[in-house]
Design a protein around this motif. Structure first.
Motif, PDB file in Angstrom:
ATOM      1  N   ALA A   1      41.884   2.470  63.323  1.00  0.00           N
ATOM      2  CA  ALA A   1      42.579   3.720  63.639  1.00  0.00           C
ATOM      3  C   ALA A   1      43.536   4.126  62.513  1.00  0.00           C
TER       4      ALA A   1
ATOM      5  N   ILE B   1      43.385   7.676  60.488  1.00  0.00           N
ATOM      6  CA  ILE B   1      44.539   8.579  60.354  1.00  0.00           C
ATOM      7  C   ILE B   1      44.846   8.829  58.890  1.00  0.00           C
TER       8      ILE B   1
ATOM      9  N   ILE C   1      39.789   9.636  66.107  1.00  0.00           N
ATOM     10  CA  ILE C   1      41.130   9.059  66.017  1.00  0.00           C
ATOM     11  C   ILE C   1      41.696   8.820  67.416  1.00  0.00           C
TER      12      ILE C   1
END
Length: 833
Positions: free
Chosen positions: A65, A69, A18
């Motif tokens: 990303a 998450i 991440i």
């Protein structure tokens, strides 16, 4: 079970995936905001490749990303992880929405991206949903106020990008310029009244009162008069006129038509400019406005909506940073590495925002918005105007005197490049454009490609070279490996075939010798080799040829080889002045749509008929244009120009030497530039190129065959090639001897060069003056017949001279888009006594 990916690598990926995706997204944003403005200043492929790859990866990395998450938020934390890591990662999600909004300096890499505005709108909706989902999974979250502020900033940035794409899509761009529907005069009502009067037996007739035609149009413009003392325009006036004409002529992009009023207004200003350089400055700023409107957010930001949204977006981001910075016990609540990443996101985000604001405040758009044209140009400038003039003065065109040398090209000598070199017998000084790179509005150079230099593999030389010795030597070092590679790939099939043939001959000799001595070899080795092994190279060659044709490798290699013979000539003030005056002179004959269209369709015949007496020799030259396709005529006149250029190094005594060499130089540069466009810029010339590439290849093949027959293929001398070509008796039309299957024009060009020489001998006409004007006409024809979207696309690759000629012709009214010449007529019913 064997693991393909080791466990420790998986652990590193799980811990840093991440963070890595976040940092990658941030890095791509920084690259885009710093490097994307440079693409309108240079056509360098390395820079364009960097911007293109960053543009494509930016959205992917941000979406990736967000997915990571979202996946992480749904998992239970590991025992050794801090208890509130999810809360901090929930703050990163709106940052990615901010990244998806993109920098102000680029919204679209190509015009086609603007058509995808609806896709970006859907992306905004789903990314917002994903962000809300991530935040909900982190509740209770002590950072919810900070997250909300960043979420507002990111949503506004994404909306700005979507709005910019929407307004720059060609359909919307066209709609924004279309005025309200115009039904014209009320014909039905007028005819009803006319019928009623007739039925009442009244003597009635209809009288039409047209709008004033050109003969009765007012000469003076409302905003500025040039009739009296012509005054040099200030820097801020240059920007004001550029902005005014941008709003008028941006309709060229979507092929709108214009009226005589717009033509006359532009024509009056351009005809009365103090010097042609002012026209160049107006057009380069005008093209800059066009680029910004279609490829960046700048046009949107300079609206009320854009300005307010930017203030809110930047303000909320700064407020979020202040709240985060003041939050106590961050190191205890969150992982220290995650805190560093968050600070980096805030710091870089605010820095990029600051850069965007600086670019916004000091752009040409702001200068145009903060000032307006004065009714009285003699009025003293205000303090604001003096400041804007000072600010704009940094981006003025810079010119430097450069000595160009002509006579020293004979006998294979290289042109002198050092000032004061006494070896050169004739020196001519021109002013070349040397504006510093970061202050340019376009690349400022003219790429040229010469057929005979390419055919003879001669060393490329420059007429002007404003580079220093360090840059010149550095460039030679950089291009040396490519030249070596070019030598390797020039004729790969030739030396490979020769090697295979030599090996085959040697093996065949050994197999035959062994077969004669041993019967067992005749029964085994001999048939195996000649029936199977010897055919393998031919099979491999067949497969390679098929793959090369299928993947178009040969064409790619050809383009690569040709690109090695392309070099840039800096724009000279004299060349621009010459082209400006030529089009200005023609504008006097384009006083109505028919004449303007006739001039825009001229490909050189207009110049020949205007400058030569009517006779058989003039019509012979005209036939080299009117009886041929544009691409055929272009290639023929290019080779003929080079043949004349190489043959003549001294000016006739009857001509002014400076003018003679200037016209000779103009002809050479424009000729080589047109060949560059035809062969290496097919998108710009797609409307007029025809089978130009086929003609080029056939002509190149005939030149190679001819040079081999004359045993000069290894001389690498354009001068010697010229002498040999002109030495061939071309009295009979080559097509009458060879037929028309081959599209080569090599010896047709030789005939043309000999006919051009007669202009000096028979008529005492300076053939270079006529040639240079013919080349301006050929360039003008290509400029106004090039697809408008191709012109705009080229602005994102440094711009080209043809883009400037396209817009200059529009300013002089020399296009077929000025079709509204009279407007509506006003009809009156007149009742007689």
């Amino acid at each position: 079970m064997v693991e393909v990916i080791p466990e420790h690598i998986k652990d590193v990926w799980d811990r840093w995936n991440i963070r890595g995706a976040i940092i990658l997204s941030l890095t791509l944003q920084a690259i885009l905001i710093c490097f994307s403005p440079l693409r309108k200043r240079t056509p360098r492929r390395l820079l364009i490749m960097l911007v293109w790859s960053s543009y494509l990866l930016a959205d992917w990395s941000a979406n990736f990303a967000v997915g990571l998450i979202s996946k992480n938020q749904g998992k239970d934390p590991k025992p050794d992880a801090p208890p509130q890591d999810k809360n901090l990662m929930a703050l990163w999600a709106p940052f990615l929405l901010l990244h998806l909004g993109g920098p102000d300096t680029i919204t679209a890499f190509a015009l086609e991206d603007n058509a995808l505005w609806l896709r970006h709108l859907f992306g905004l909706v789903f990314q917002a949903i994903a962000g809300v989902y991530i935040v909900l999974l982190s509740i209770p979250n002590s950072l919810w106020v900070i997250i909300l502020l960043v979420f507002i900033s990111g949503t506004i940035k994404y909306l700005e990008r979507t709005t910019a794409l929407f307004s720059a899509s060609l359909d919307k761009f066209r709609d924004s310029m279309i005025q309200a529907p115009d039904p014209g005069p009320n014909y039905a009502k007028l005819m009803e009244e006319y019928k009623a009067k007739k039925e009442a037996r009244l003597p009635t007739k209809i009288v039409l009162i047209d709008e004033p035609d050109k003969a009765n149009r007012p000469k003076k413009l409302e905003h500025r008069s040039f009739v009296s003392d012509i005054k040099k325009l200030t820097d801020i006036e240059i920007v004001q006129y550029a902005y005014k004409f941008f709003n008028t002529f941006k309709g060229l992009v979507v092929n709108l038509i214009f009226s005589f009023r717009e033509r006359d207004e532009s024509l009056e200003i351009f005809e009365n400019l103090n010097e042609p350089e002012e026209a160049l400055r107006i057009i380069e700023i005008e093209l800059g406005f066009l680029y910004d409107s279609l490829f960046t957010k700048i046009a949107i930001l300079h609206t009320v909506f854009g300005t307010v949204s930017r203030v809110i977006a930047s303000g909320t981001l700064v407020a979020a940073f202040i709240l985060f910075d003041k939050k106590p016990k961050k190191d205890k609540l969150f992982n220290r590495a995650d805190v560093v990443v968050t600070y980096t996101l805030f710091a870089v985000g605010i820095t990029l925002d600051f850069i965007s604001i600086v670019l916004f405040l000091f752009s040409d758009w702001t200068c145009a918005a903060l000032s307006s044209l004065k009714d009285n140009p003699d009025e003293p400038p205000t303090l604001k105007e003096r400041f804007l003039n000072w600010l704009l003065s940094f981006r003025k065109l810079r010119w430097k005197e450069q000595k160009c040398h002509h006579k020293c090209t004979e006998q294979g000598k290289k042109p002198c490049i050092k000032e004061g070199d006494d070896k050169c017998s004739s020196v001519l000084t021109h002013e070349v454009l040397t504006t510093p790179f970061f202050l340019r509005r376009w690349c400022g150079s003219i790429n040229v490609f010469n057929f005979l230099v390419y055919a003879t593999k001669a060393e490329v030389t420059r007429i002007h070279d404003a580079r220093g010795s360090f840059r010149r030597n550095s460039w030679k070092i950089i291009t040396f490996p490519f030249k070596i590679l070019n030598l390797i790939i020039q004729k790969p099939s030739g030396w490979i075939a020769k090697l295979i043939n030599n090996v085959h001959t040697w093996i065949s000799h050994k197999v035959n010798e062994l077969s004669r001595k041993h019967p067992w070899a005749r029964r085994t080795i001999y048939p195996i080799y000649f029936e199977f092994l010897s055919r393998i190279p031919h099979f491999i060659k067949y497969v390679l040829d098929y793959l090369s044709e299928f993947f178009d490798i040969s064409d790619t290699l050809d383009t690569f080889q040709r690109s090695l013979y392309v070099h840039g000539e800096p724009m000279t003030k004299e060349l621009w002045t010459f082209m400006f005056n030529e089009l200005k002179y023609k504008s006097k004959f384009g006083d109505n749509p028919e004449n303007a269209k006739r001039i825009s369709l001229a490909r050189g015949e207009w110049t020949l008929r205007d400058n030569l007496p009517e006779n058989a020799d003039r019509e012979k030259l005209v036939r080299y244009i009117t009886k041929m396709d544009y691409d055929q005529s272009l290639l023929m006149w290019h080779i003929a120009t080079e043949l004349c250029y190489q043959q003549e190094e001294t000016a006739p005594e009857s001509y002014d030497e400076k003018d003679h060499y200037s016209y000779r130089e103009f002809s050479k540069i424009i000729s080589d530039y047109m060949m560059y466009l035809l062969i290496l810029q097919p998108s710009l010339m797609s409307e007029v190129a025809g089978i130009g590439k086929i003609r080029f290849r056939d002509t190149s093949a005939e030149a190679d065959k001819f040079f081999q027959r004359r045993h000069i293929e290894n001389e690498k001398s354009v001068k010697k090639a010229t002498v040999n070509i002109l030495d061939v008796d071309s009295e009979i039309d080559p097509m009458g001897v060879k037929g028309d299957r081959s599209k080569s024009v090599l010896f047709d060009a030789s005939r043309l060069a000999k006919d051009l020489k007669d202009l000096d001998d028979k008529y005492k006409k300076n053939k270079w003056e006529i040639l240079s004007k013919v080349w301006v006409e050929l360039l003008s024809y290509a400029a106004c017949h090039c697809d408008s979207t191709a012109h705009v696309e080229q602005l994102s690759r440094g711009g080209e001279l043809i883009n400037f000629v396209w817009l200059l012709m529009a300013h002089f009214g020399l296009t077929d888009q000025f079709q509204i010449n009279k407007g509506d007529a006003r009809a009156k019913l007149i009742i007689g006594k």
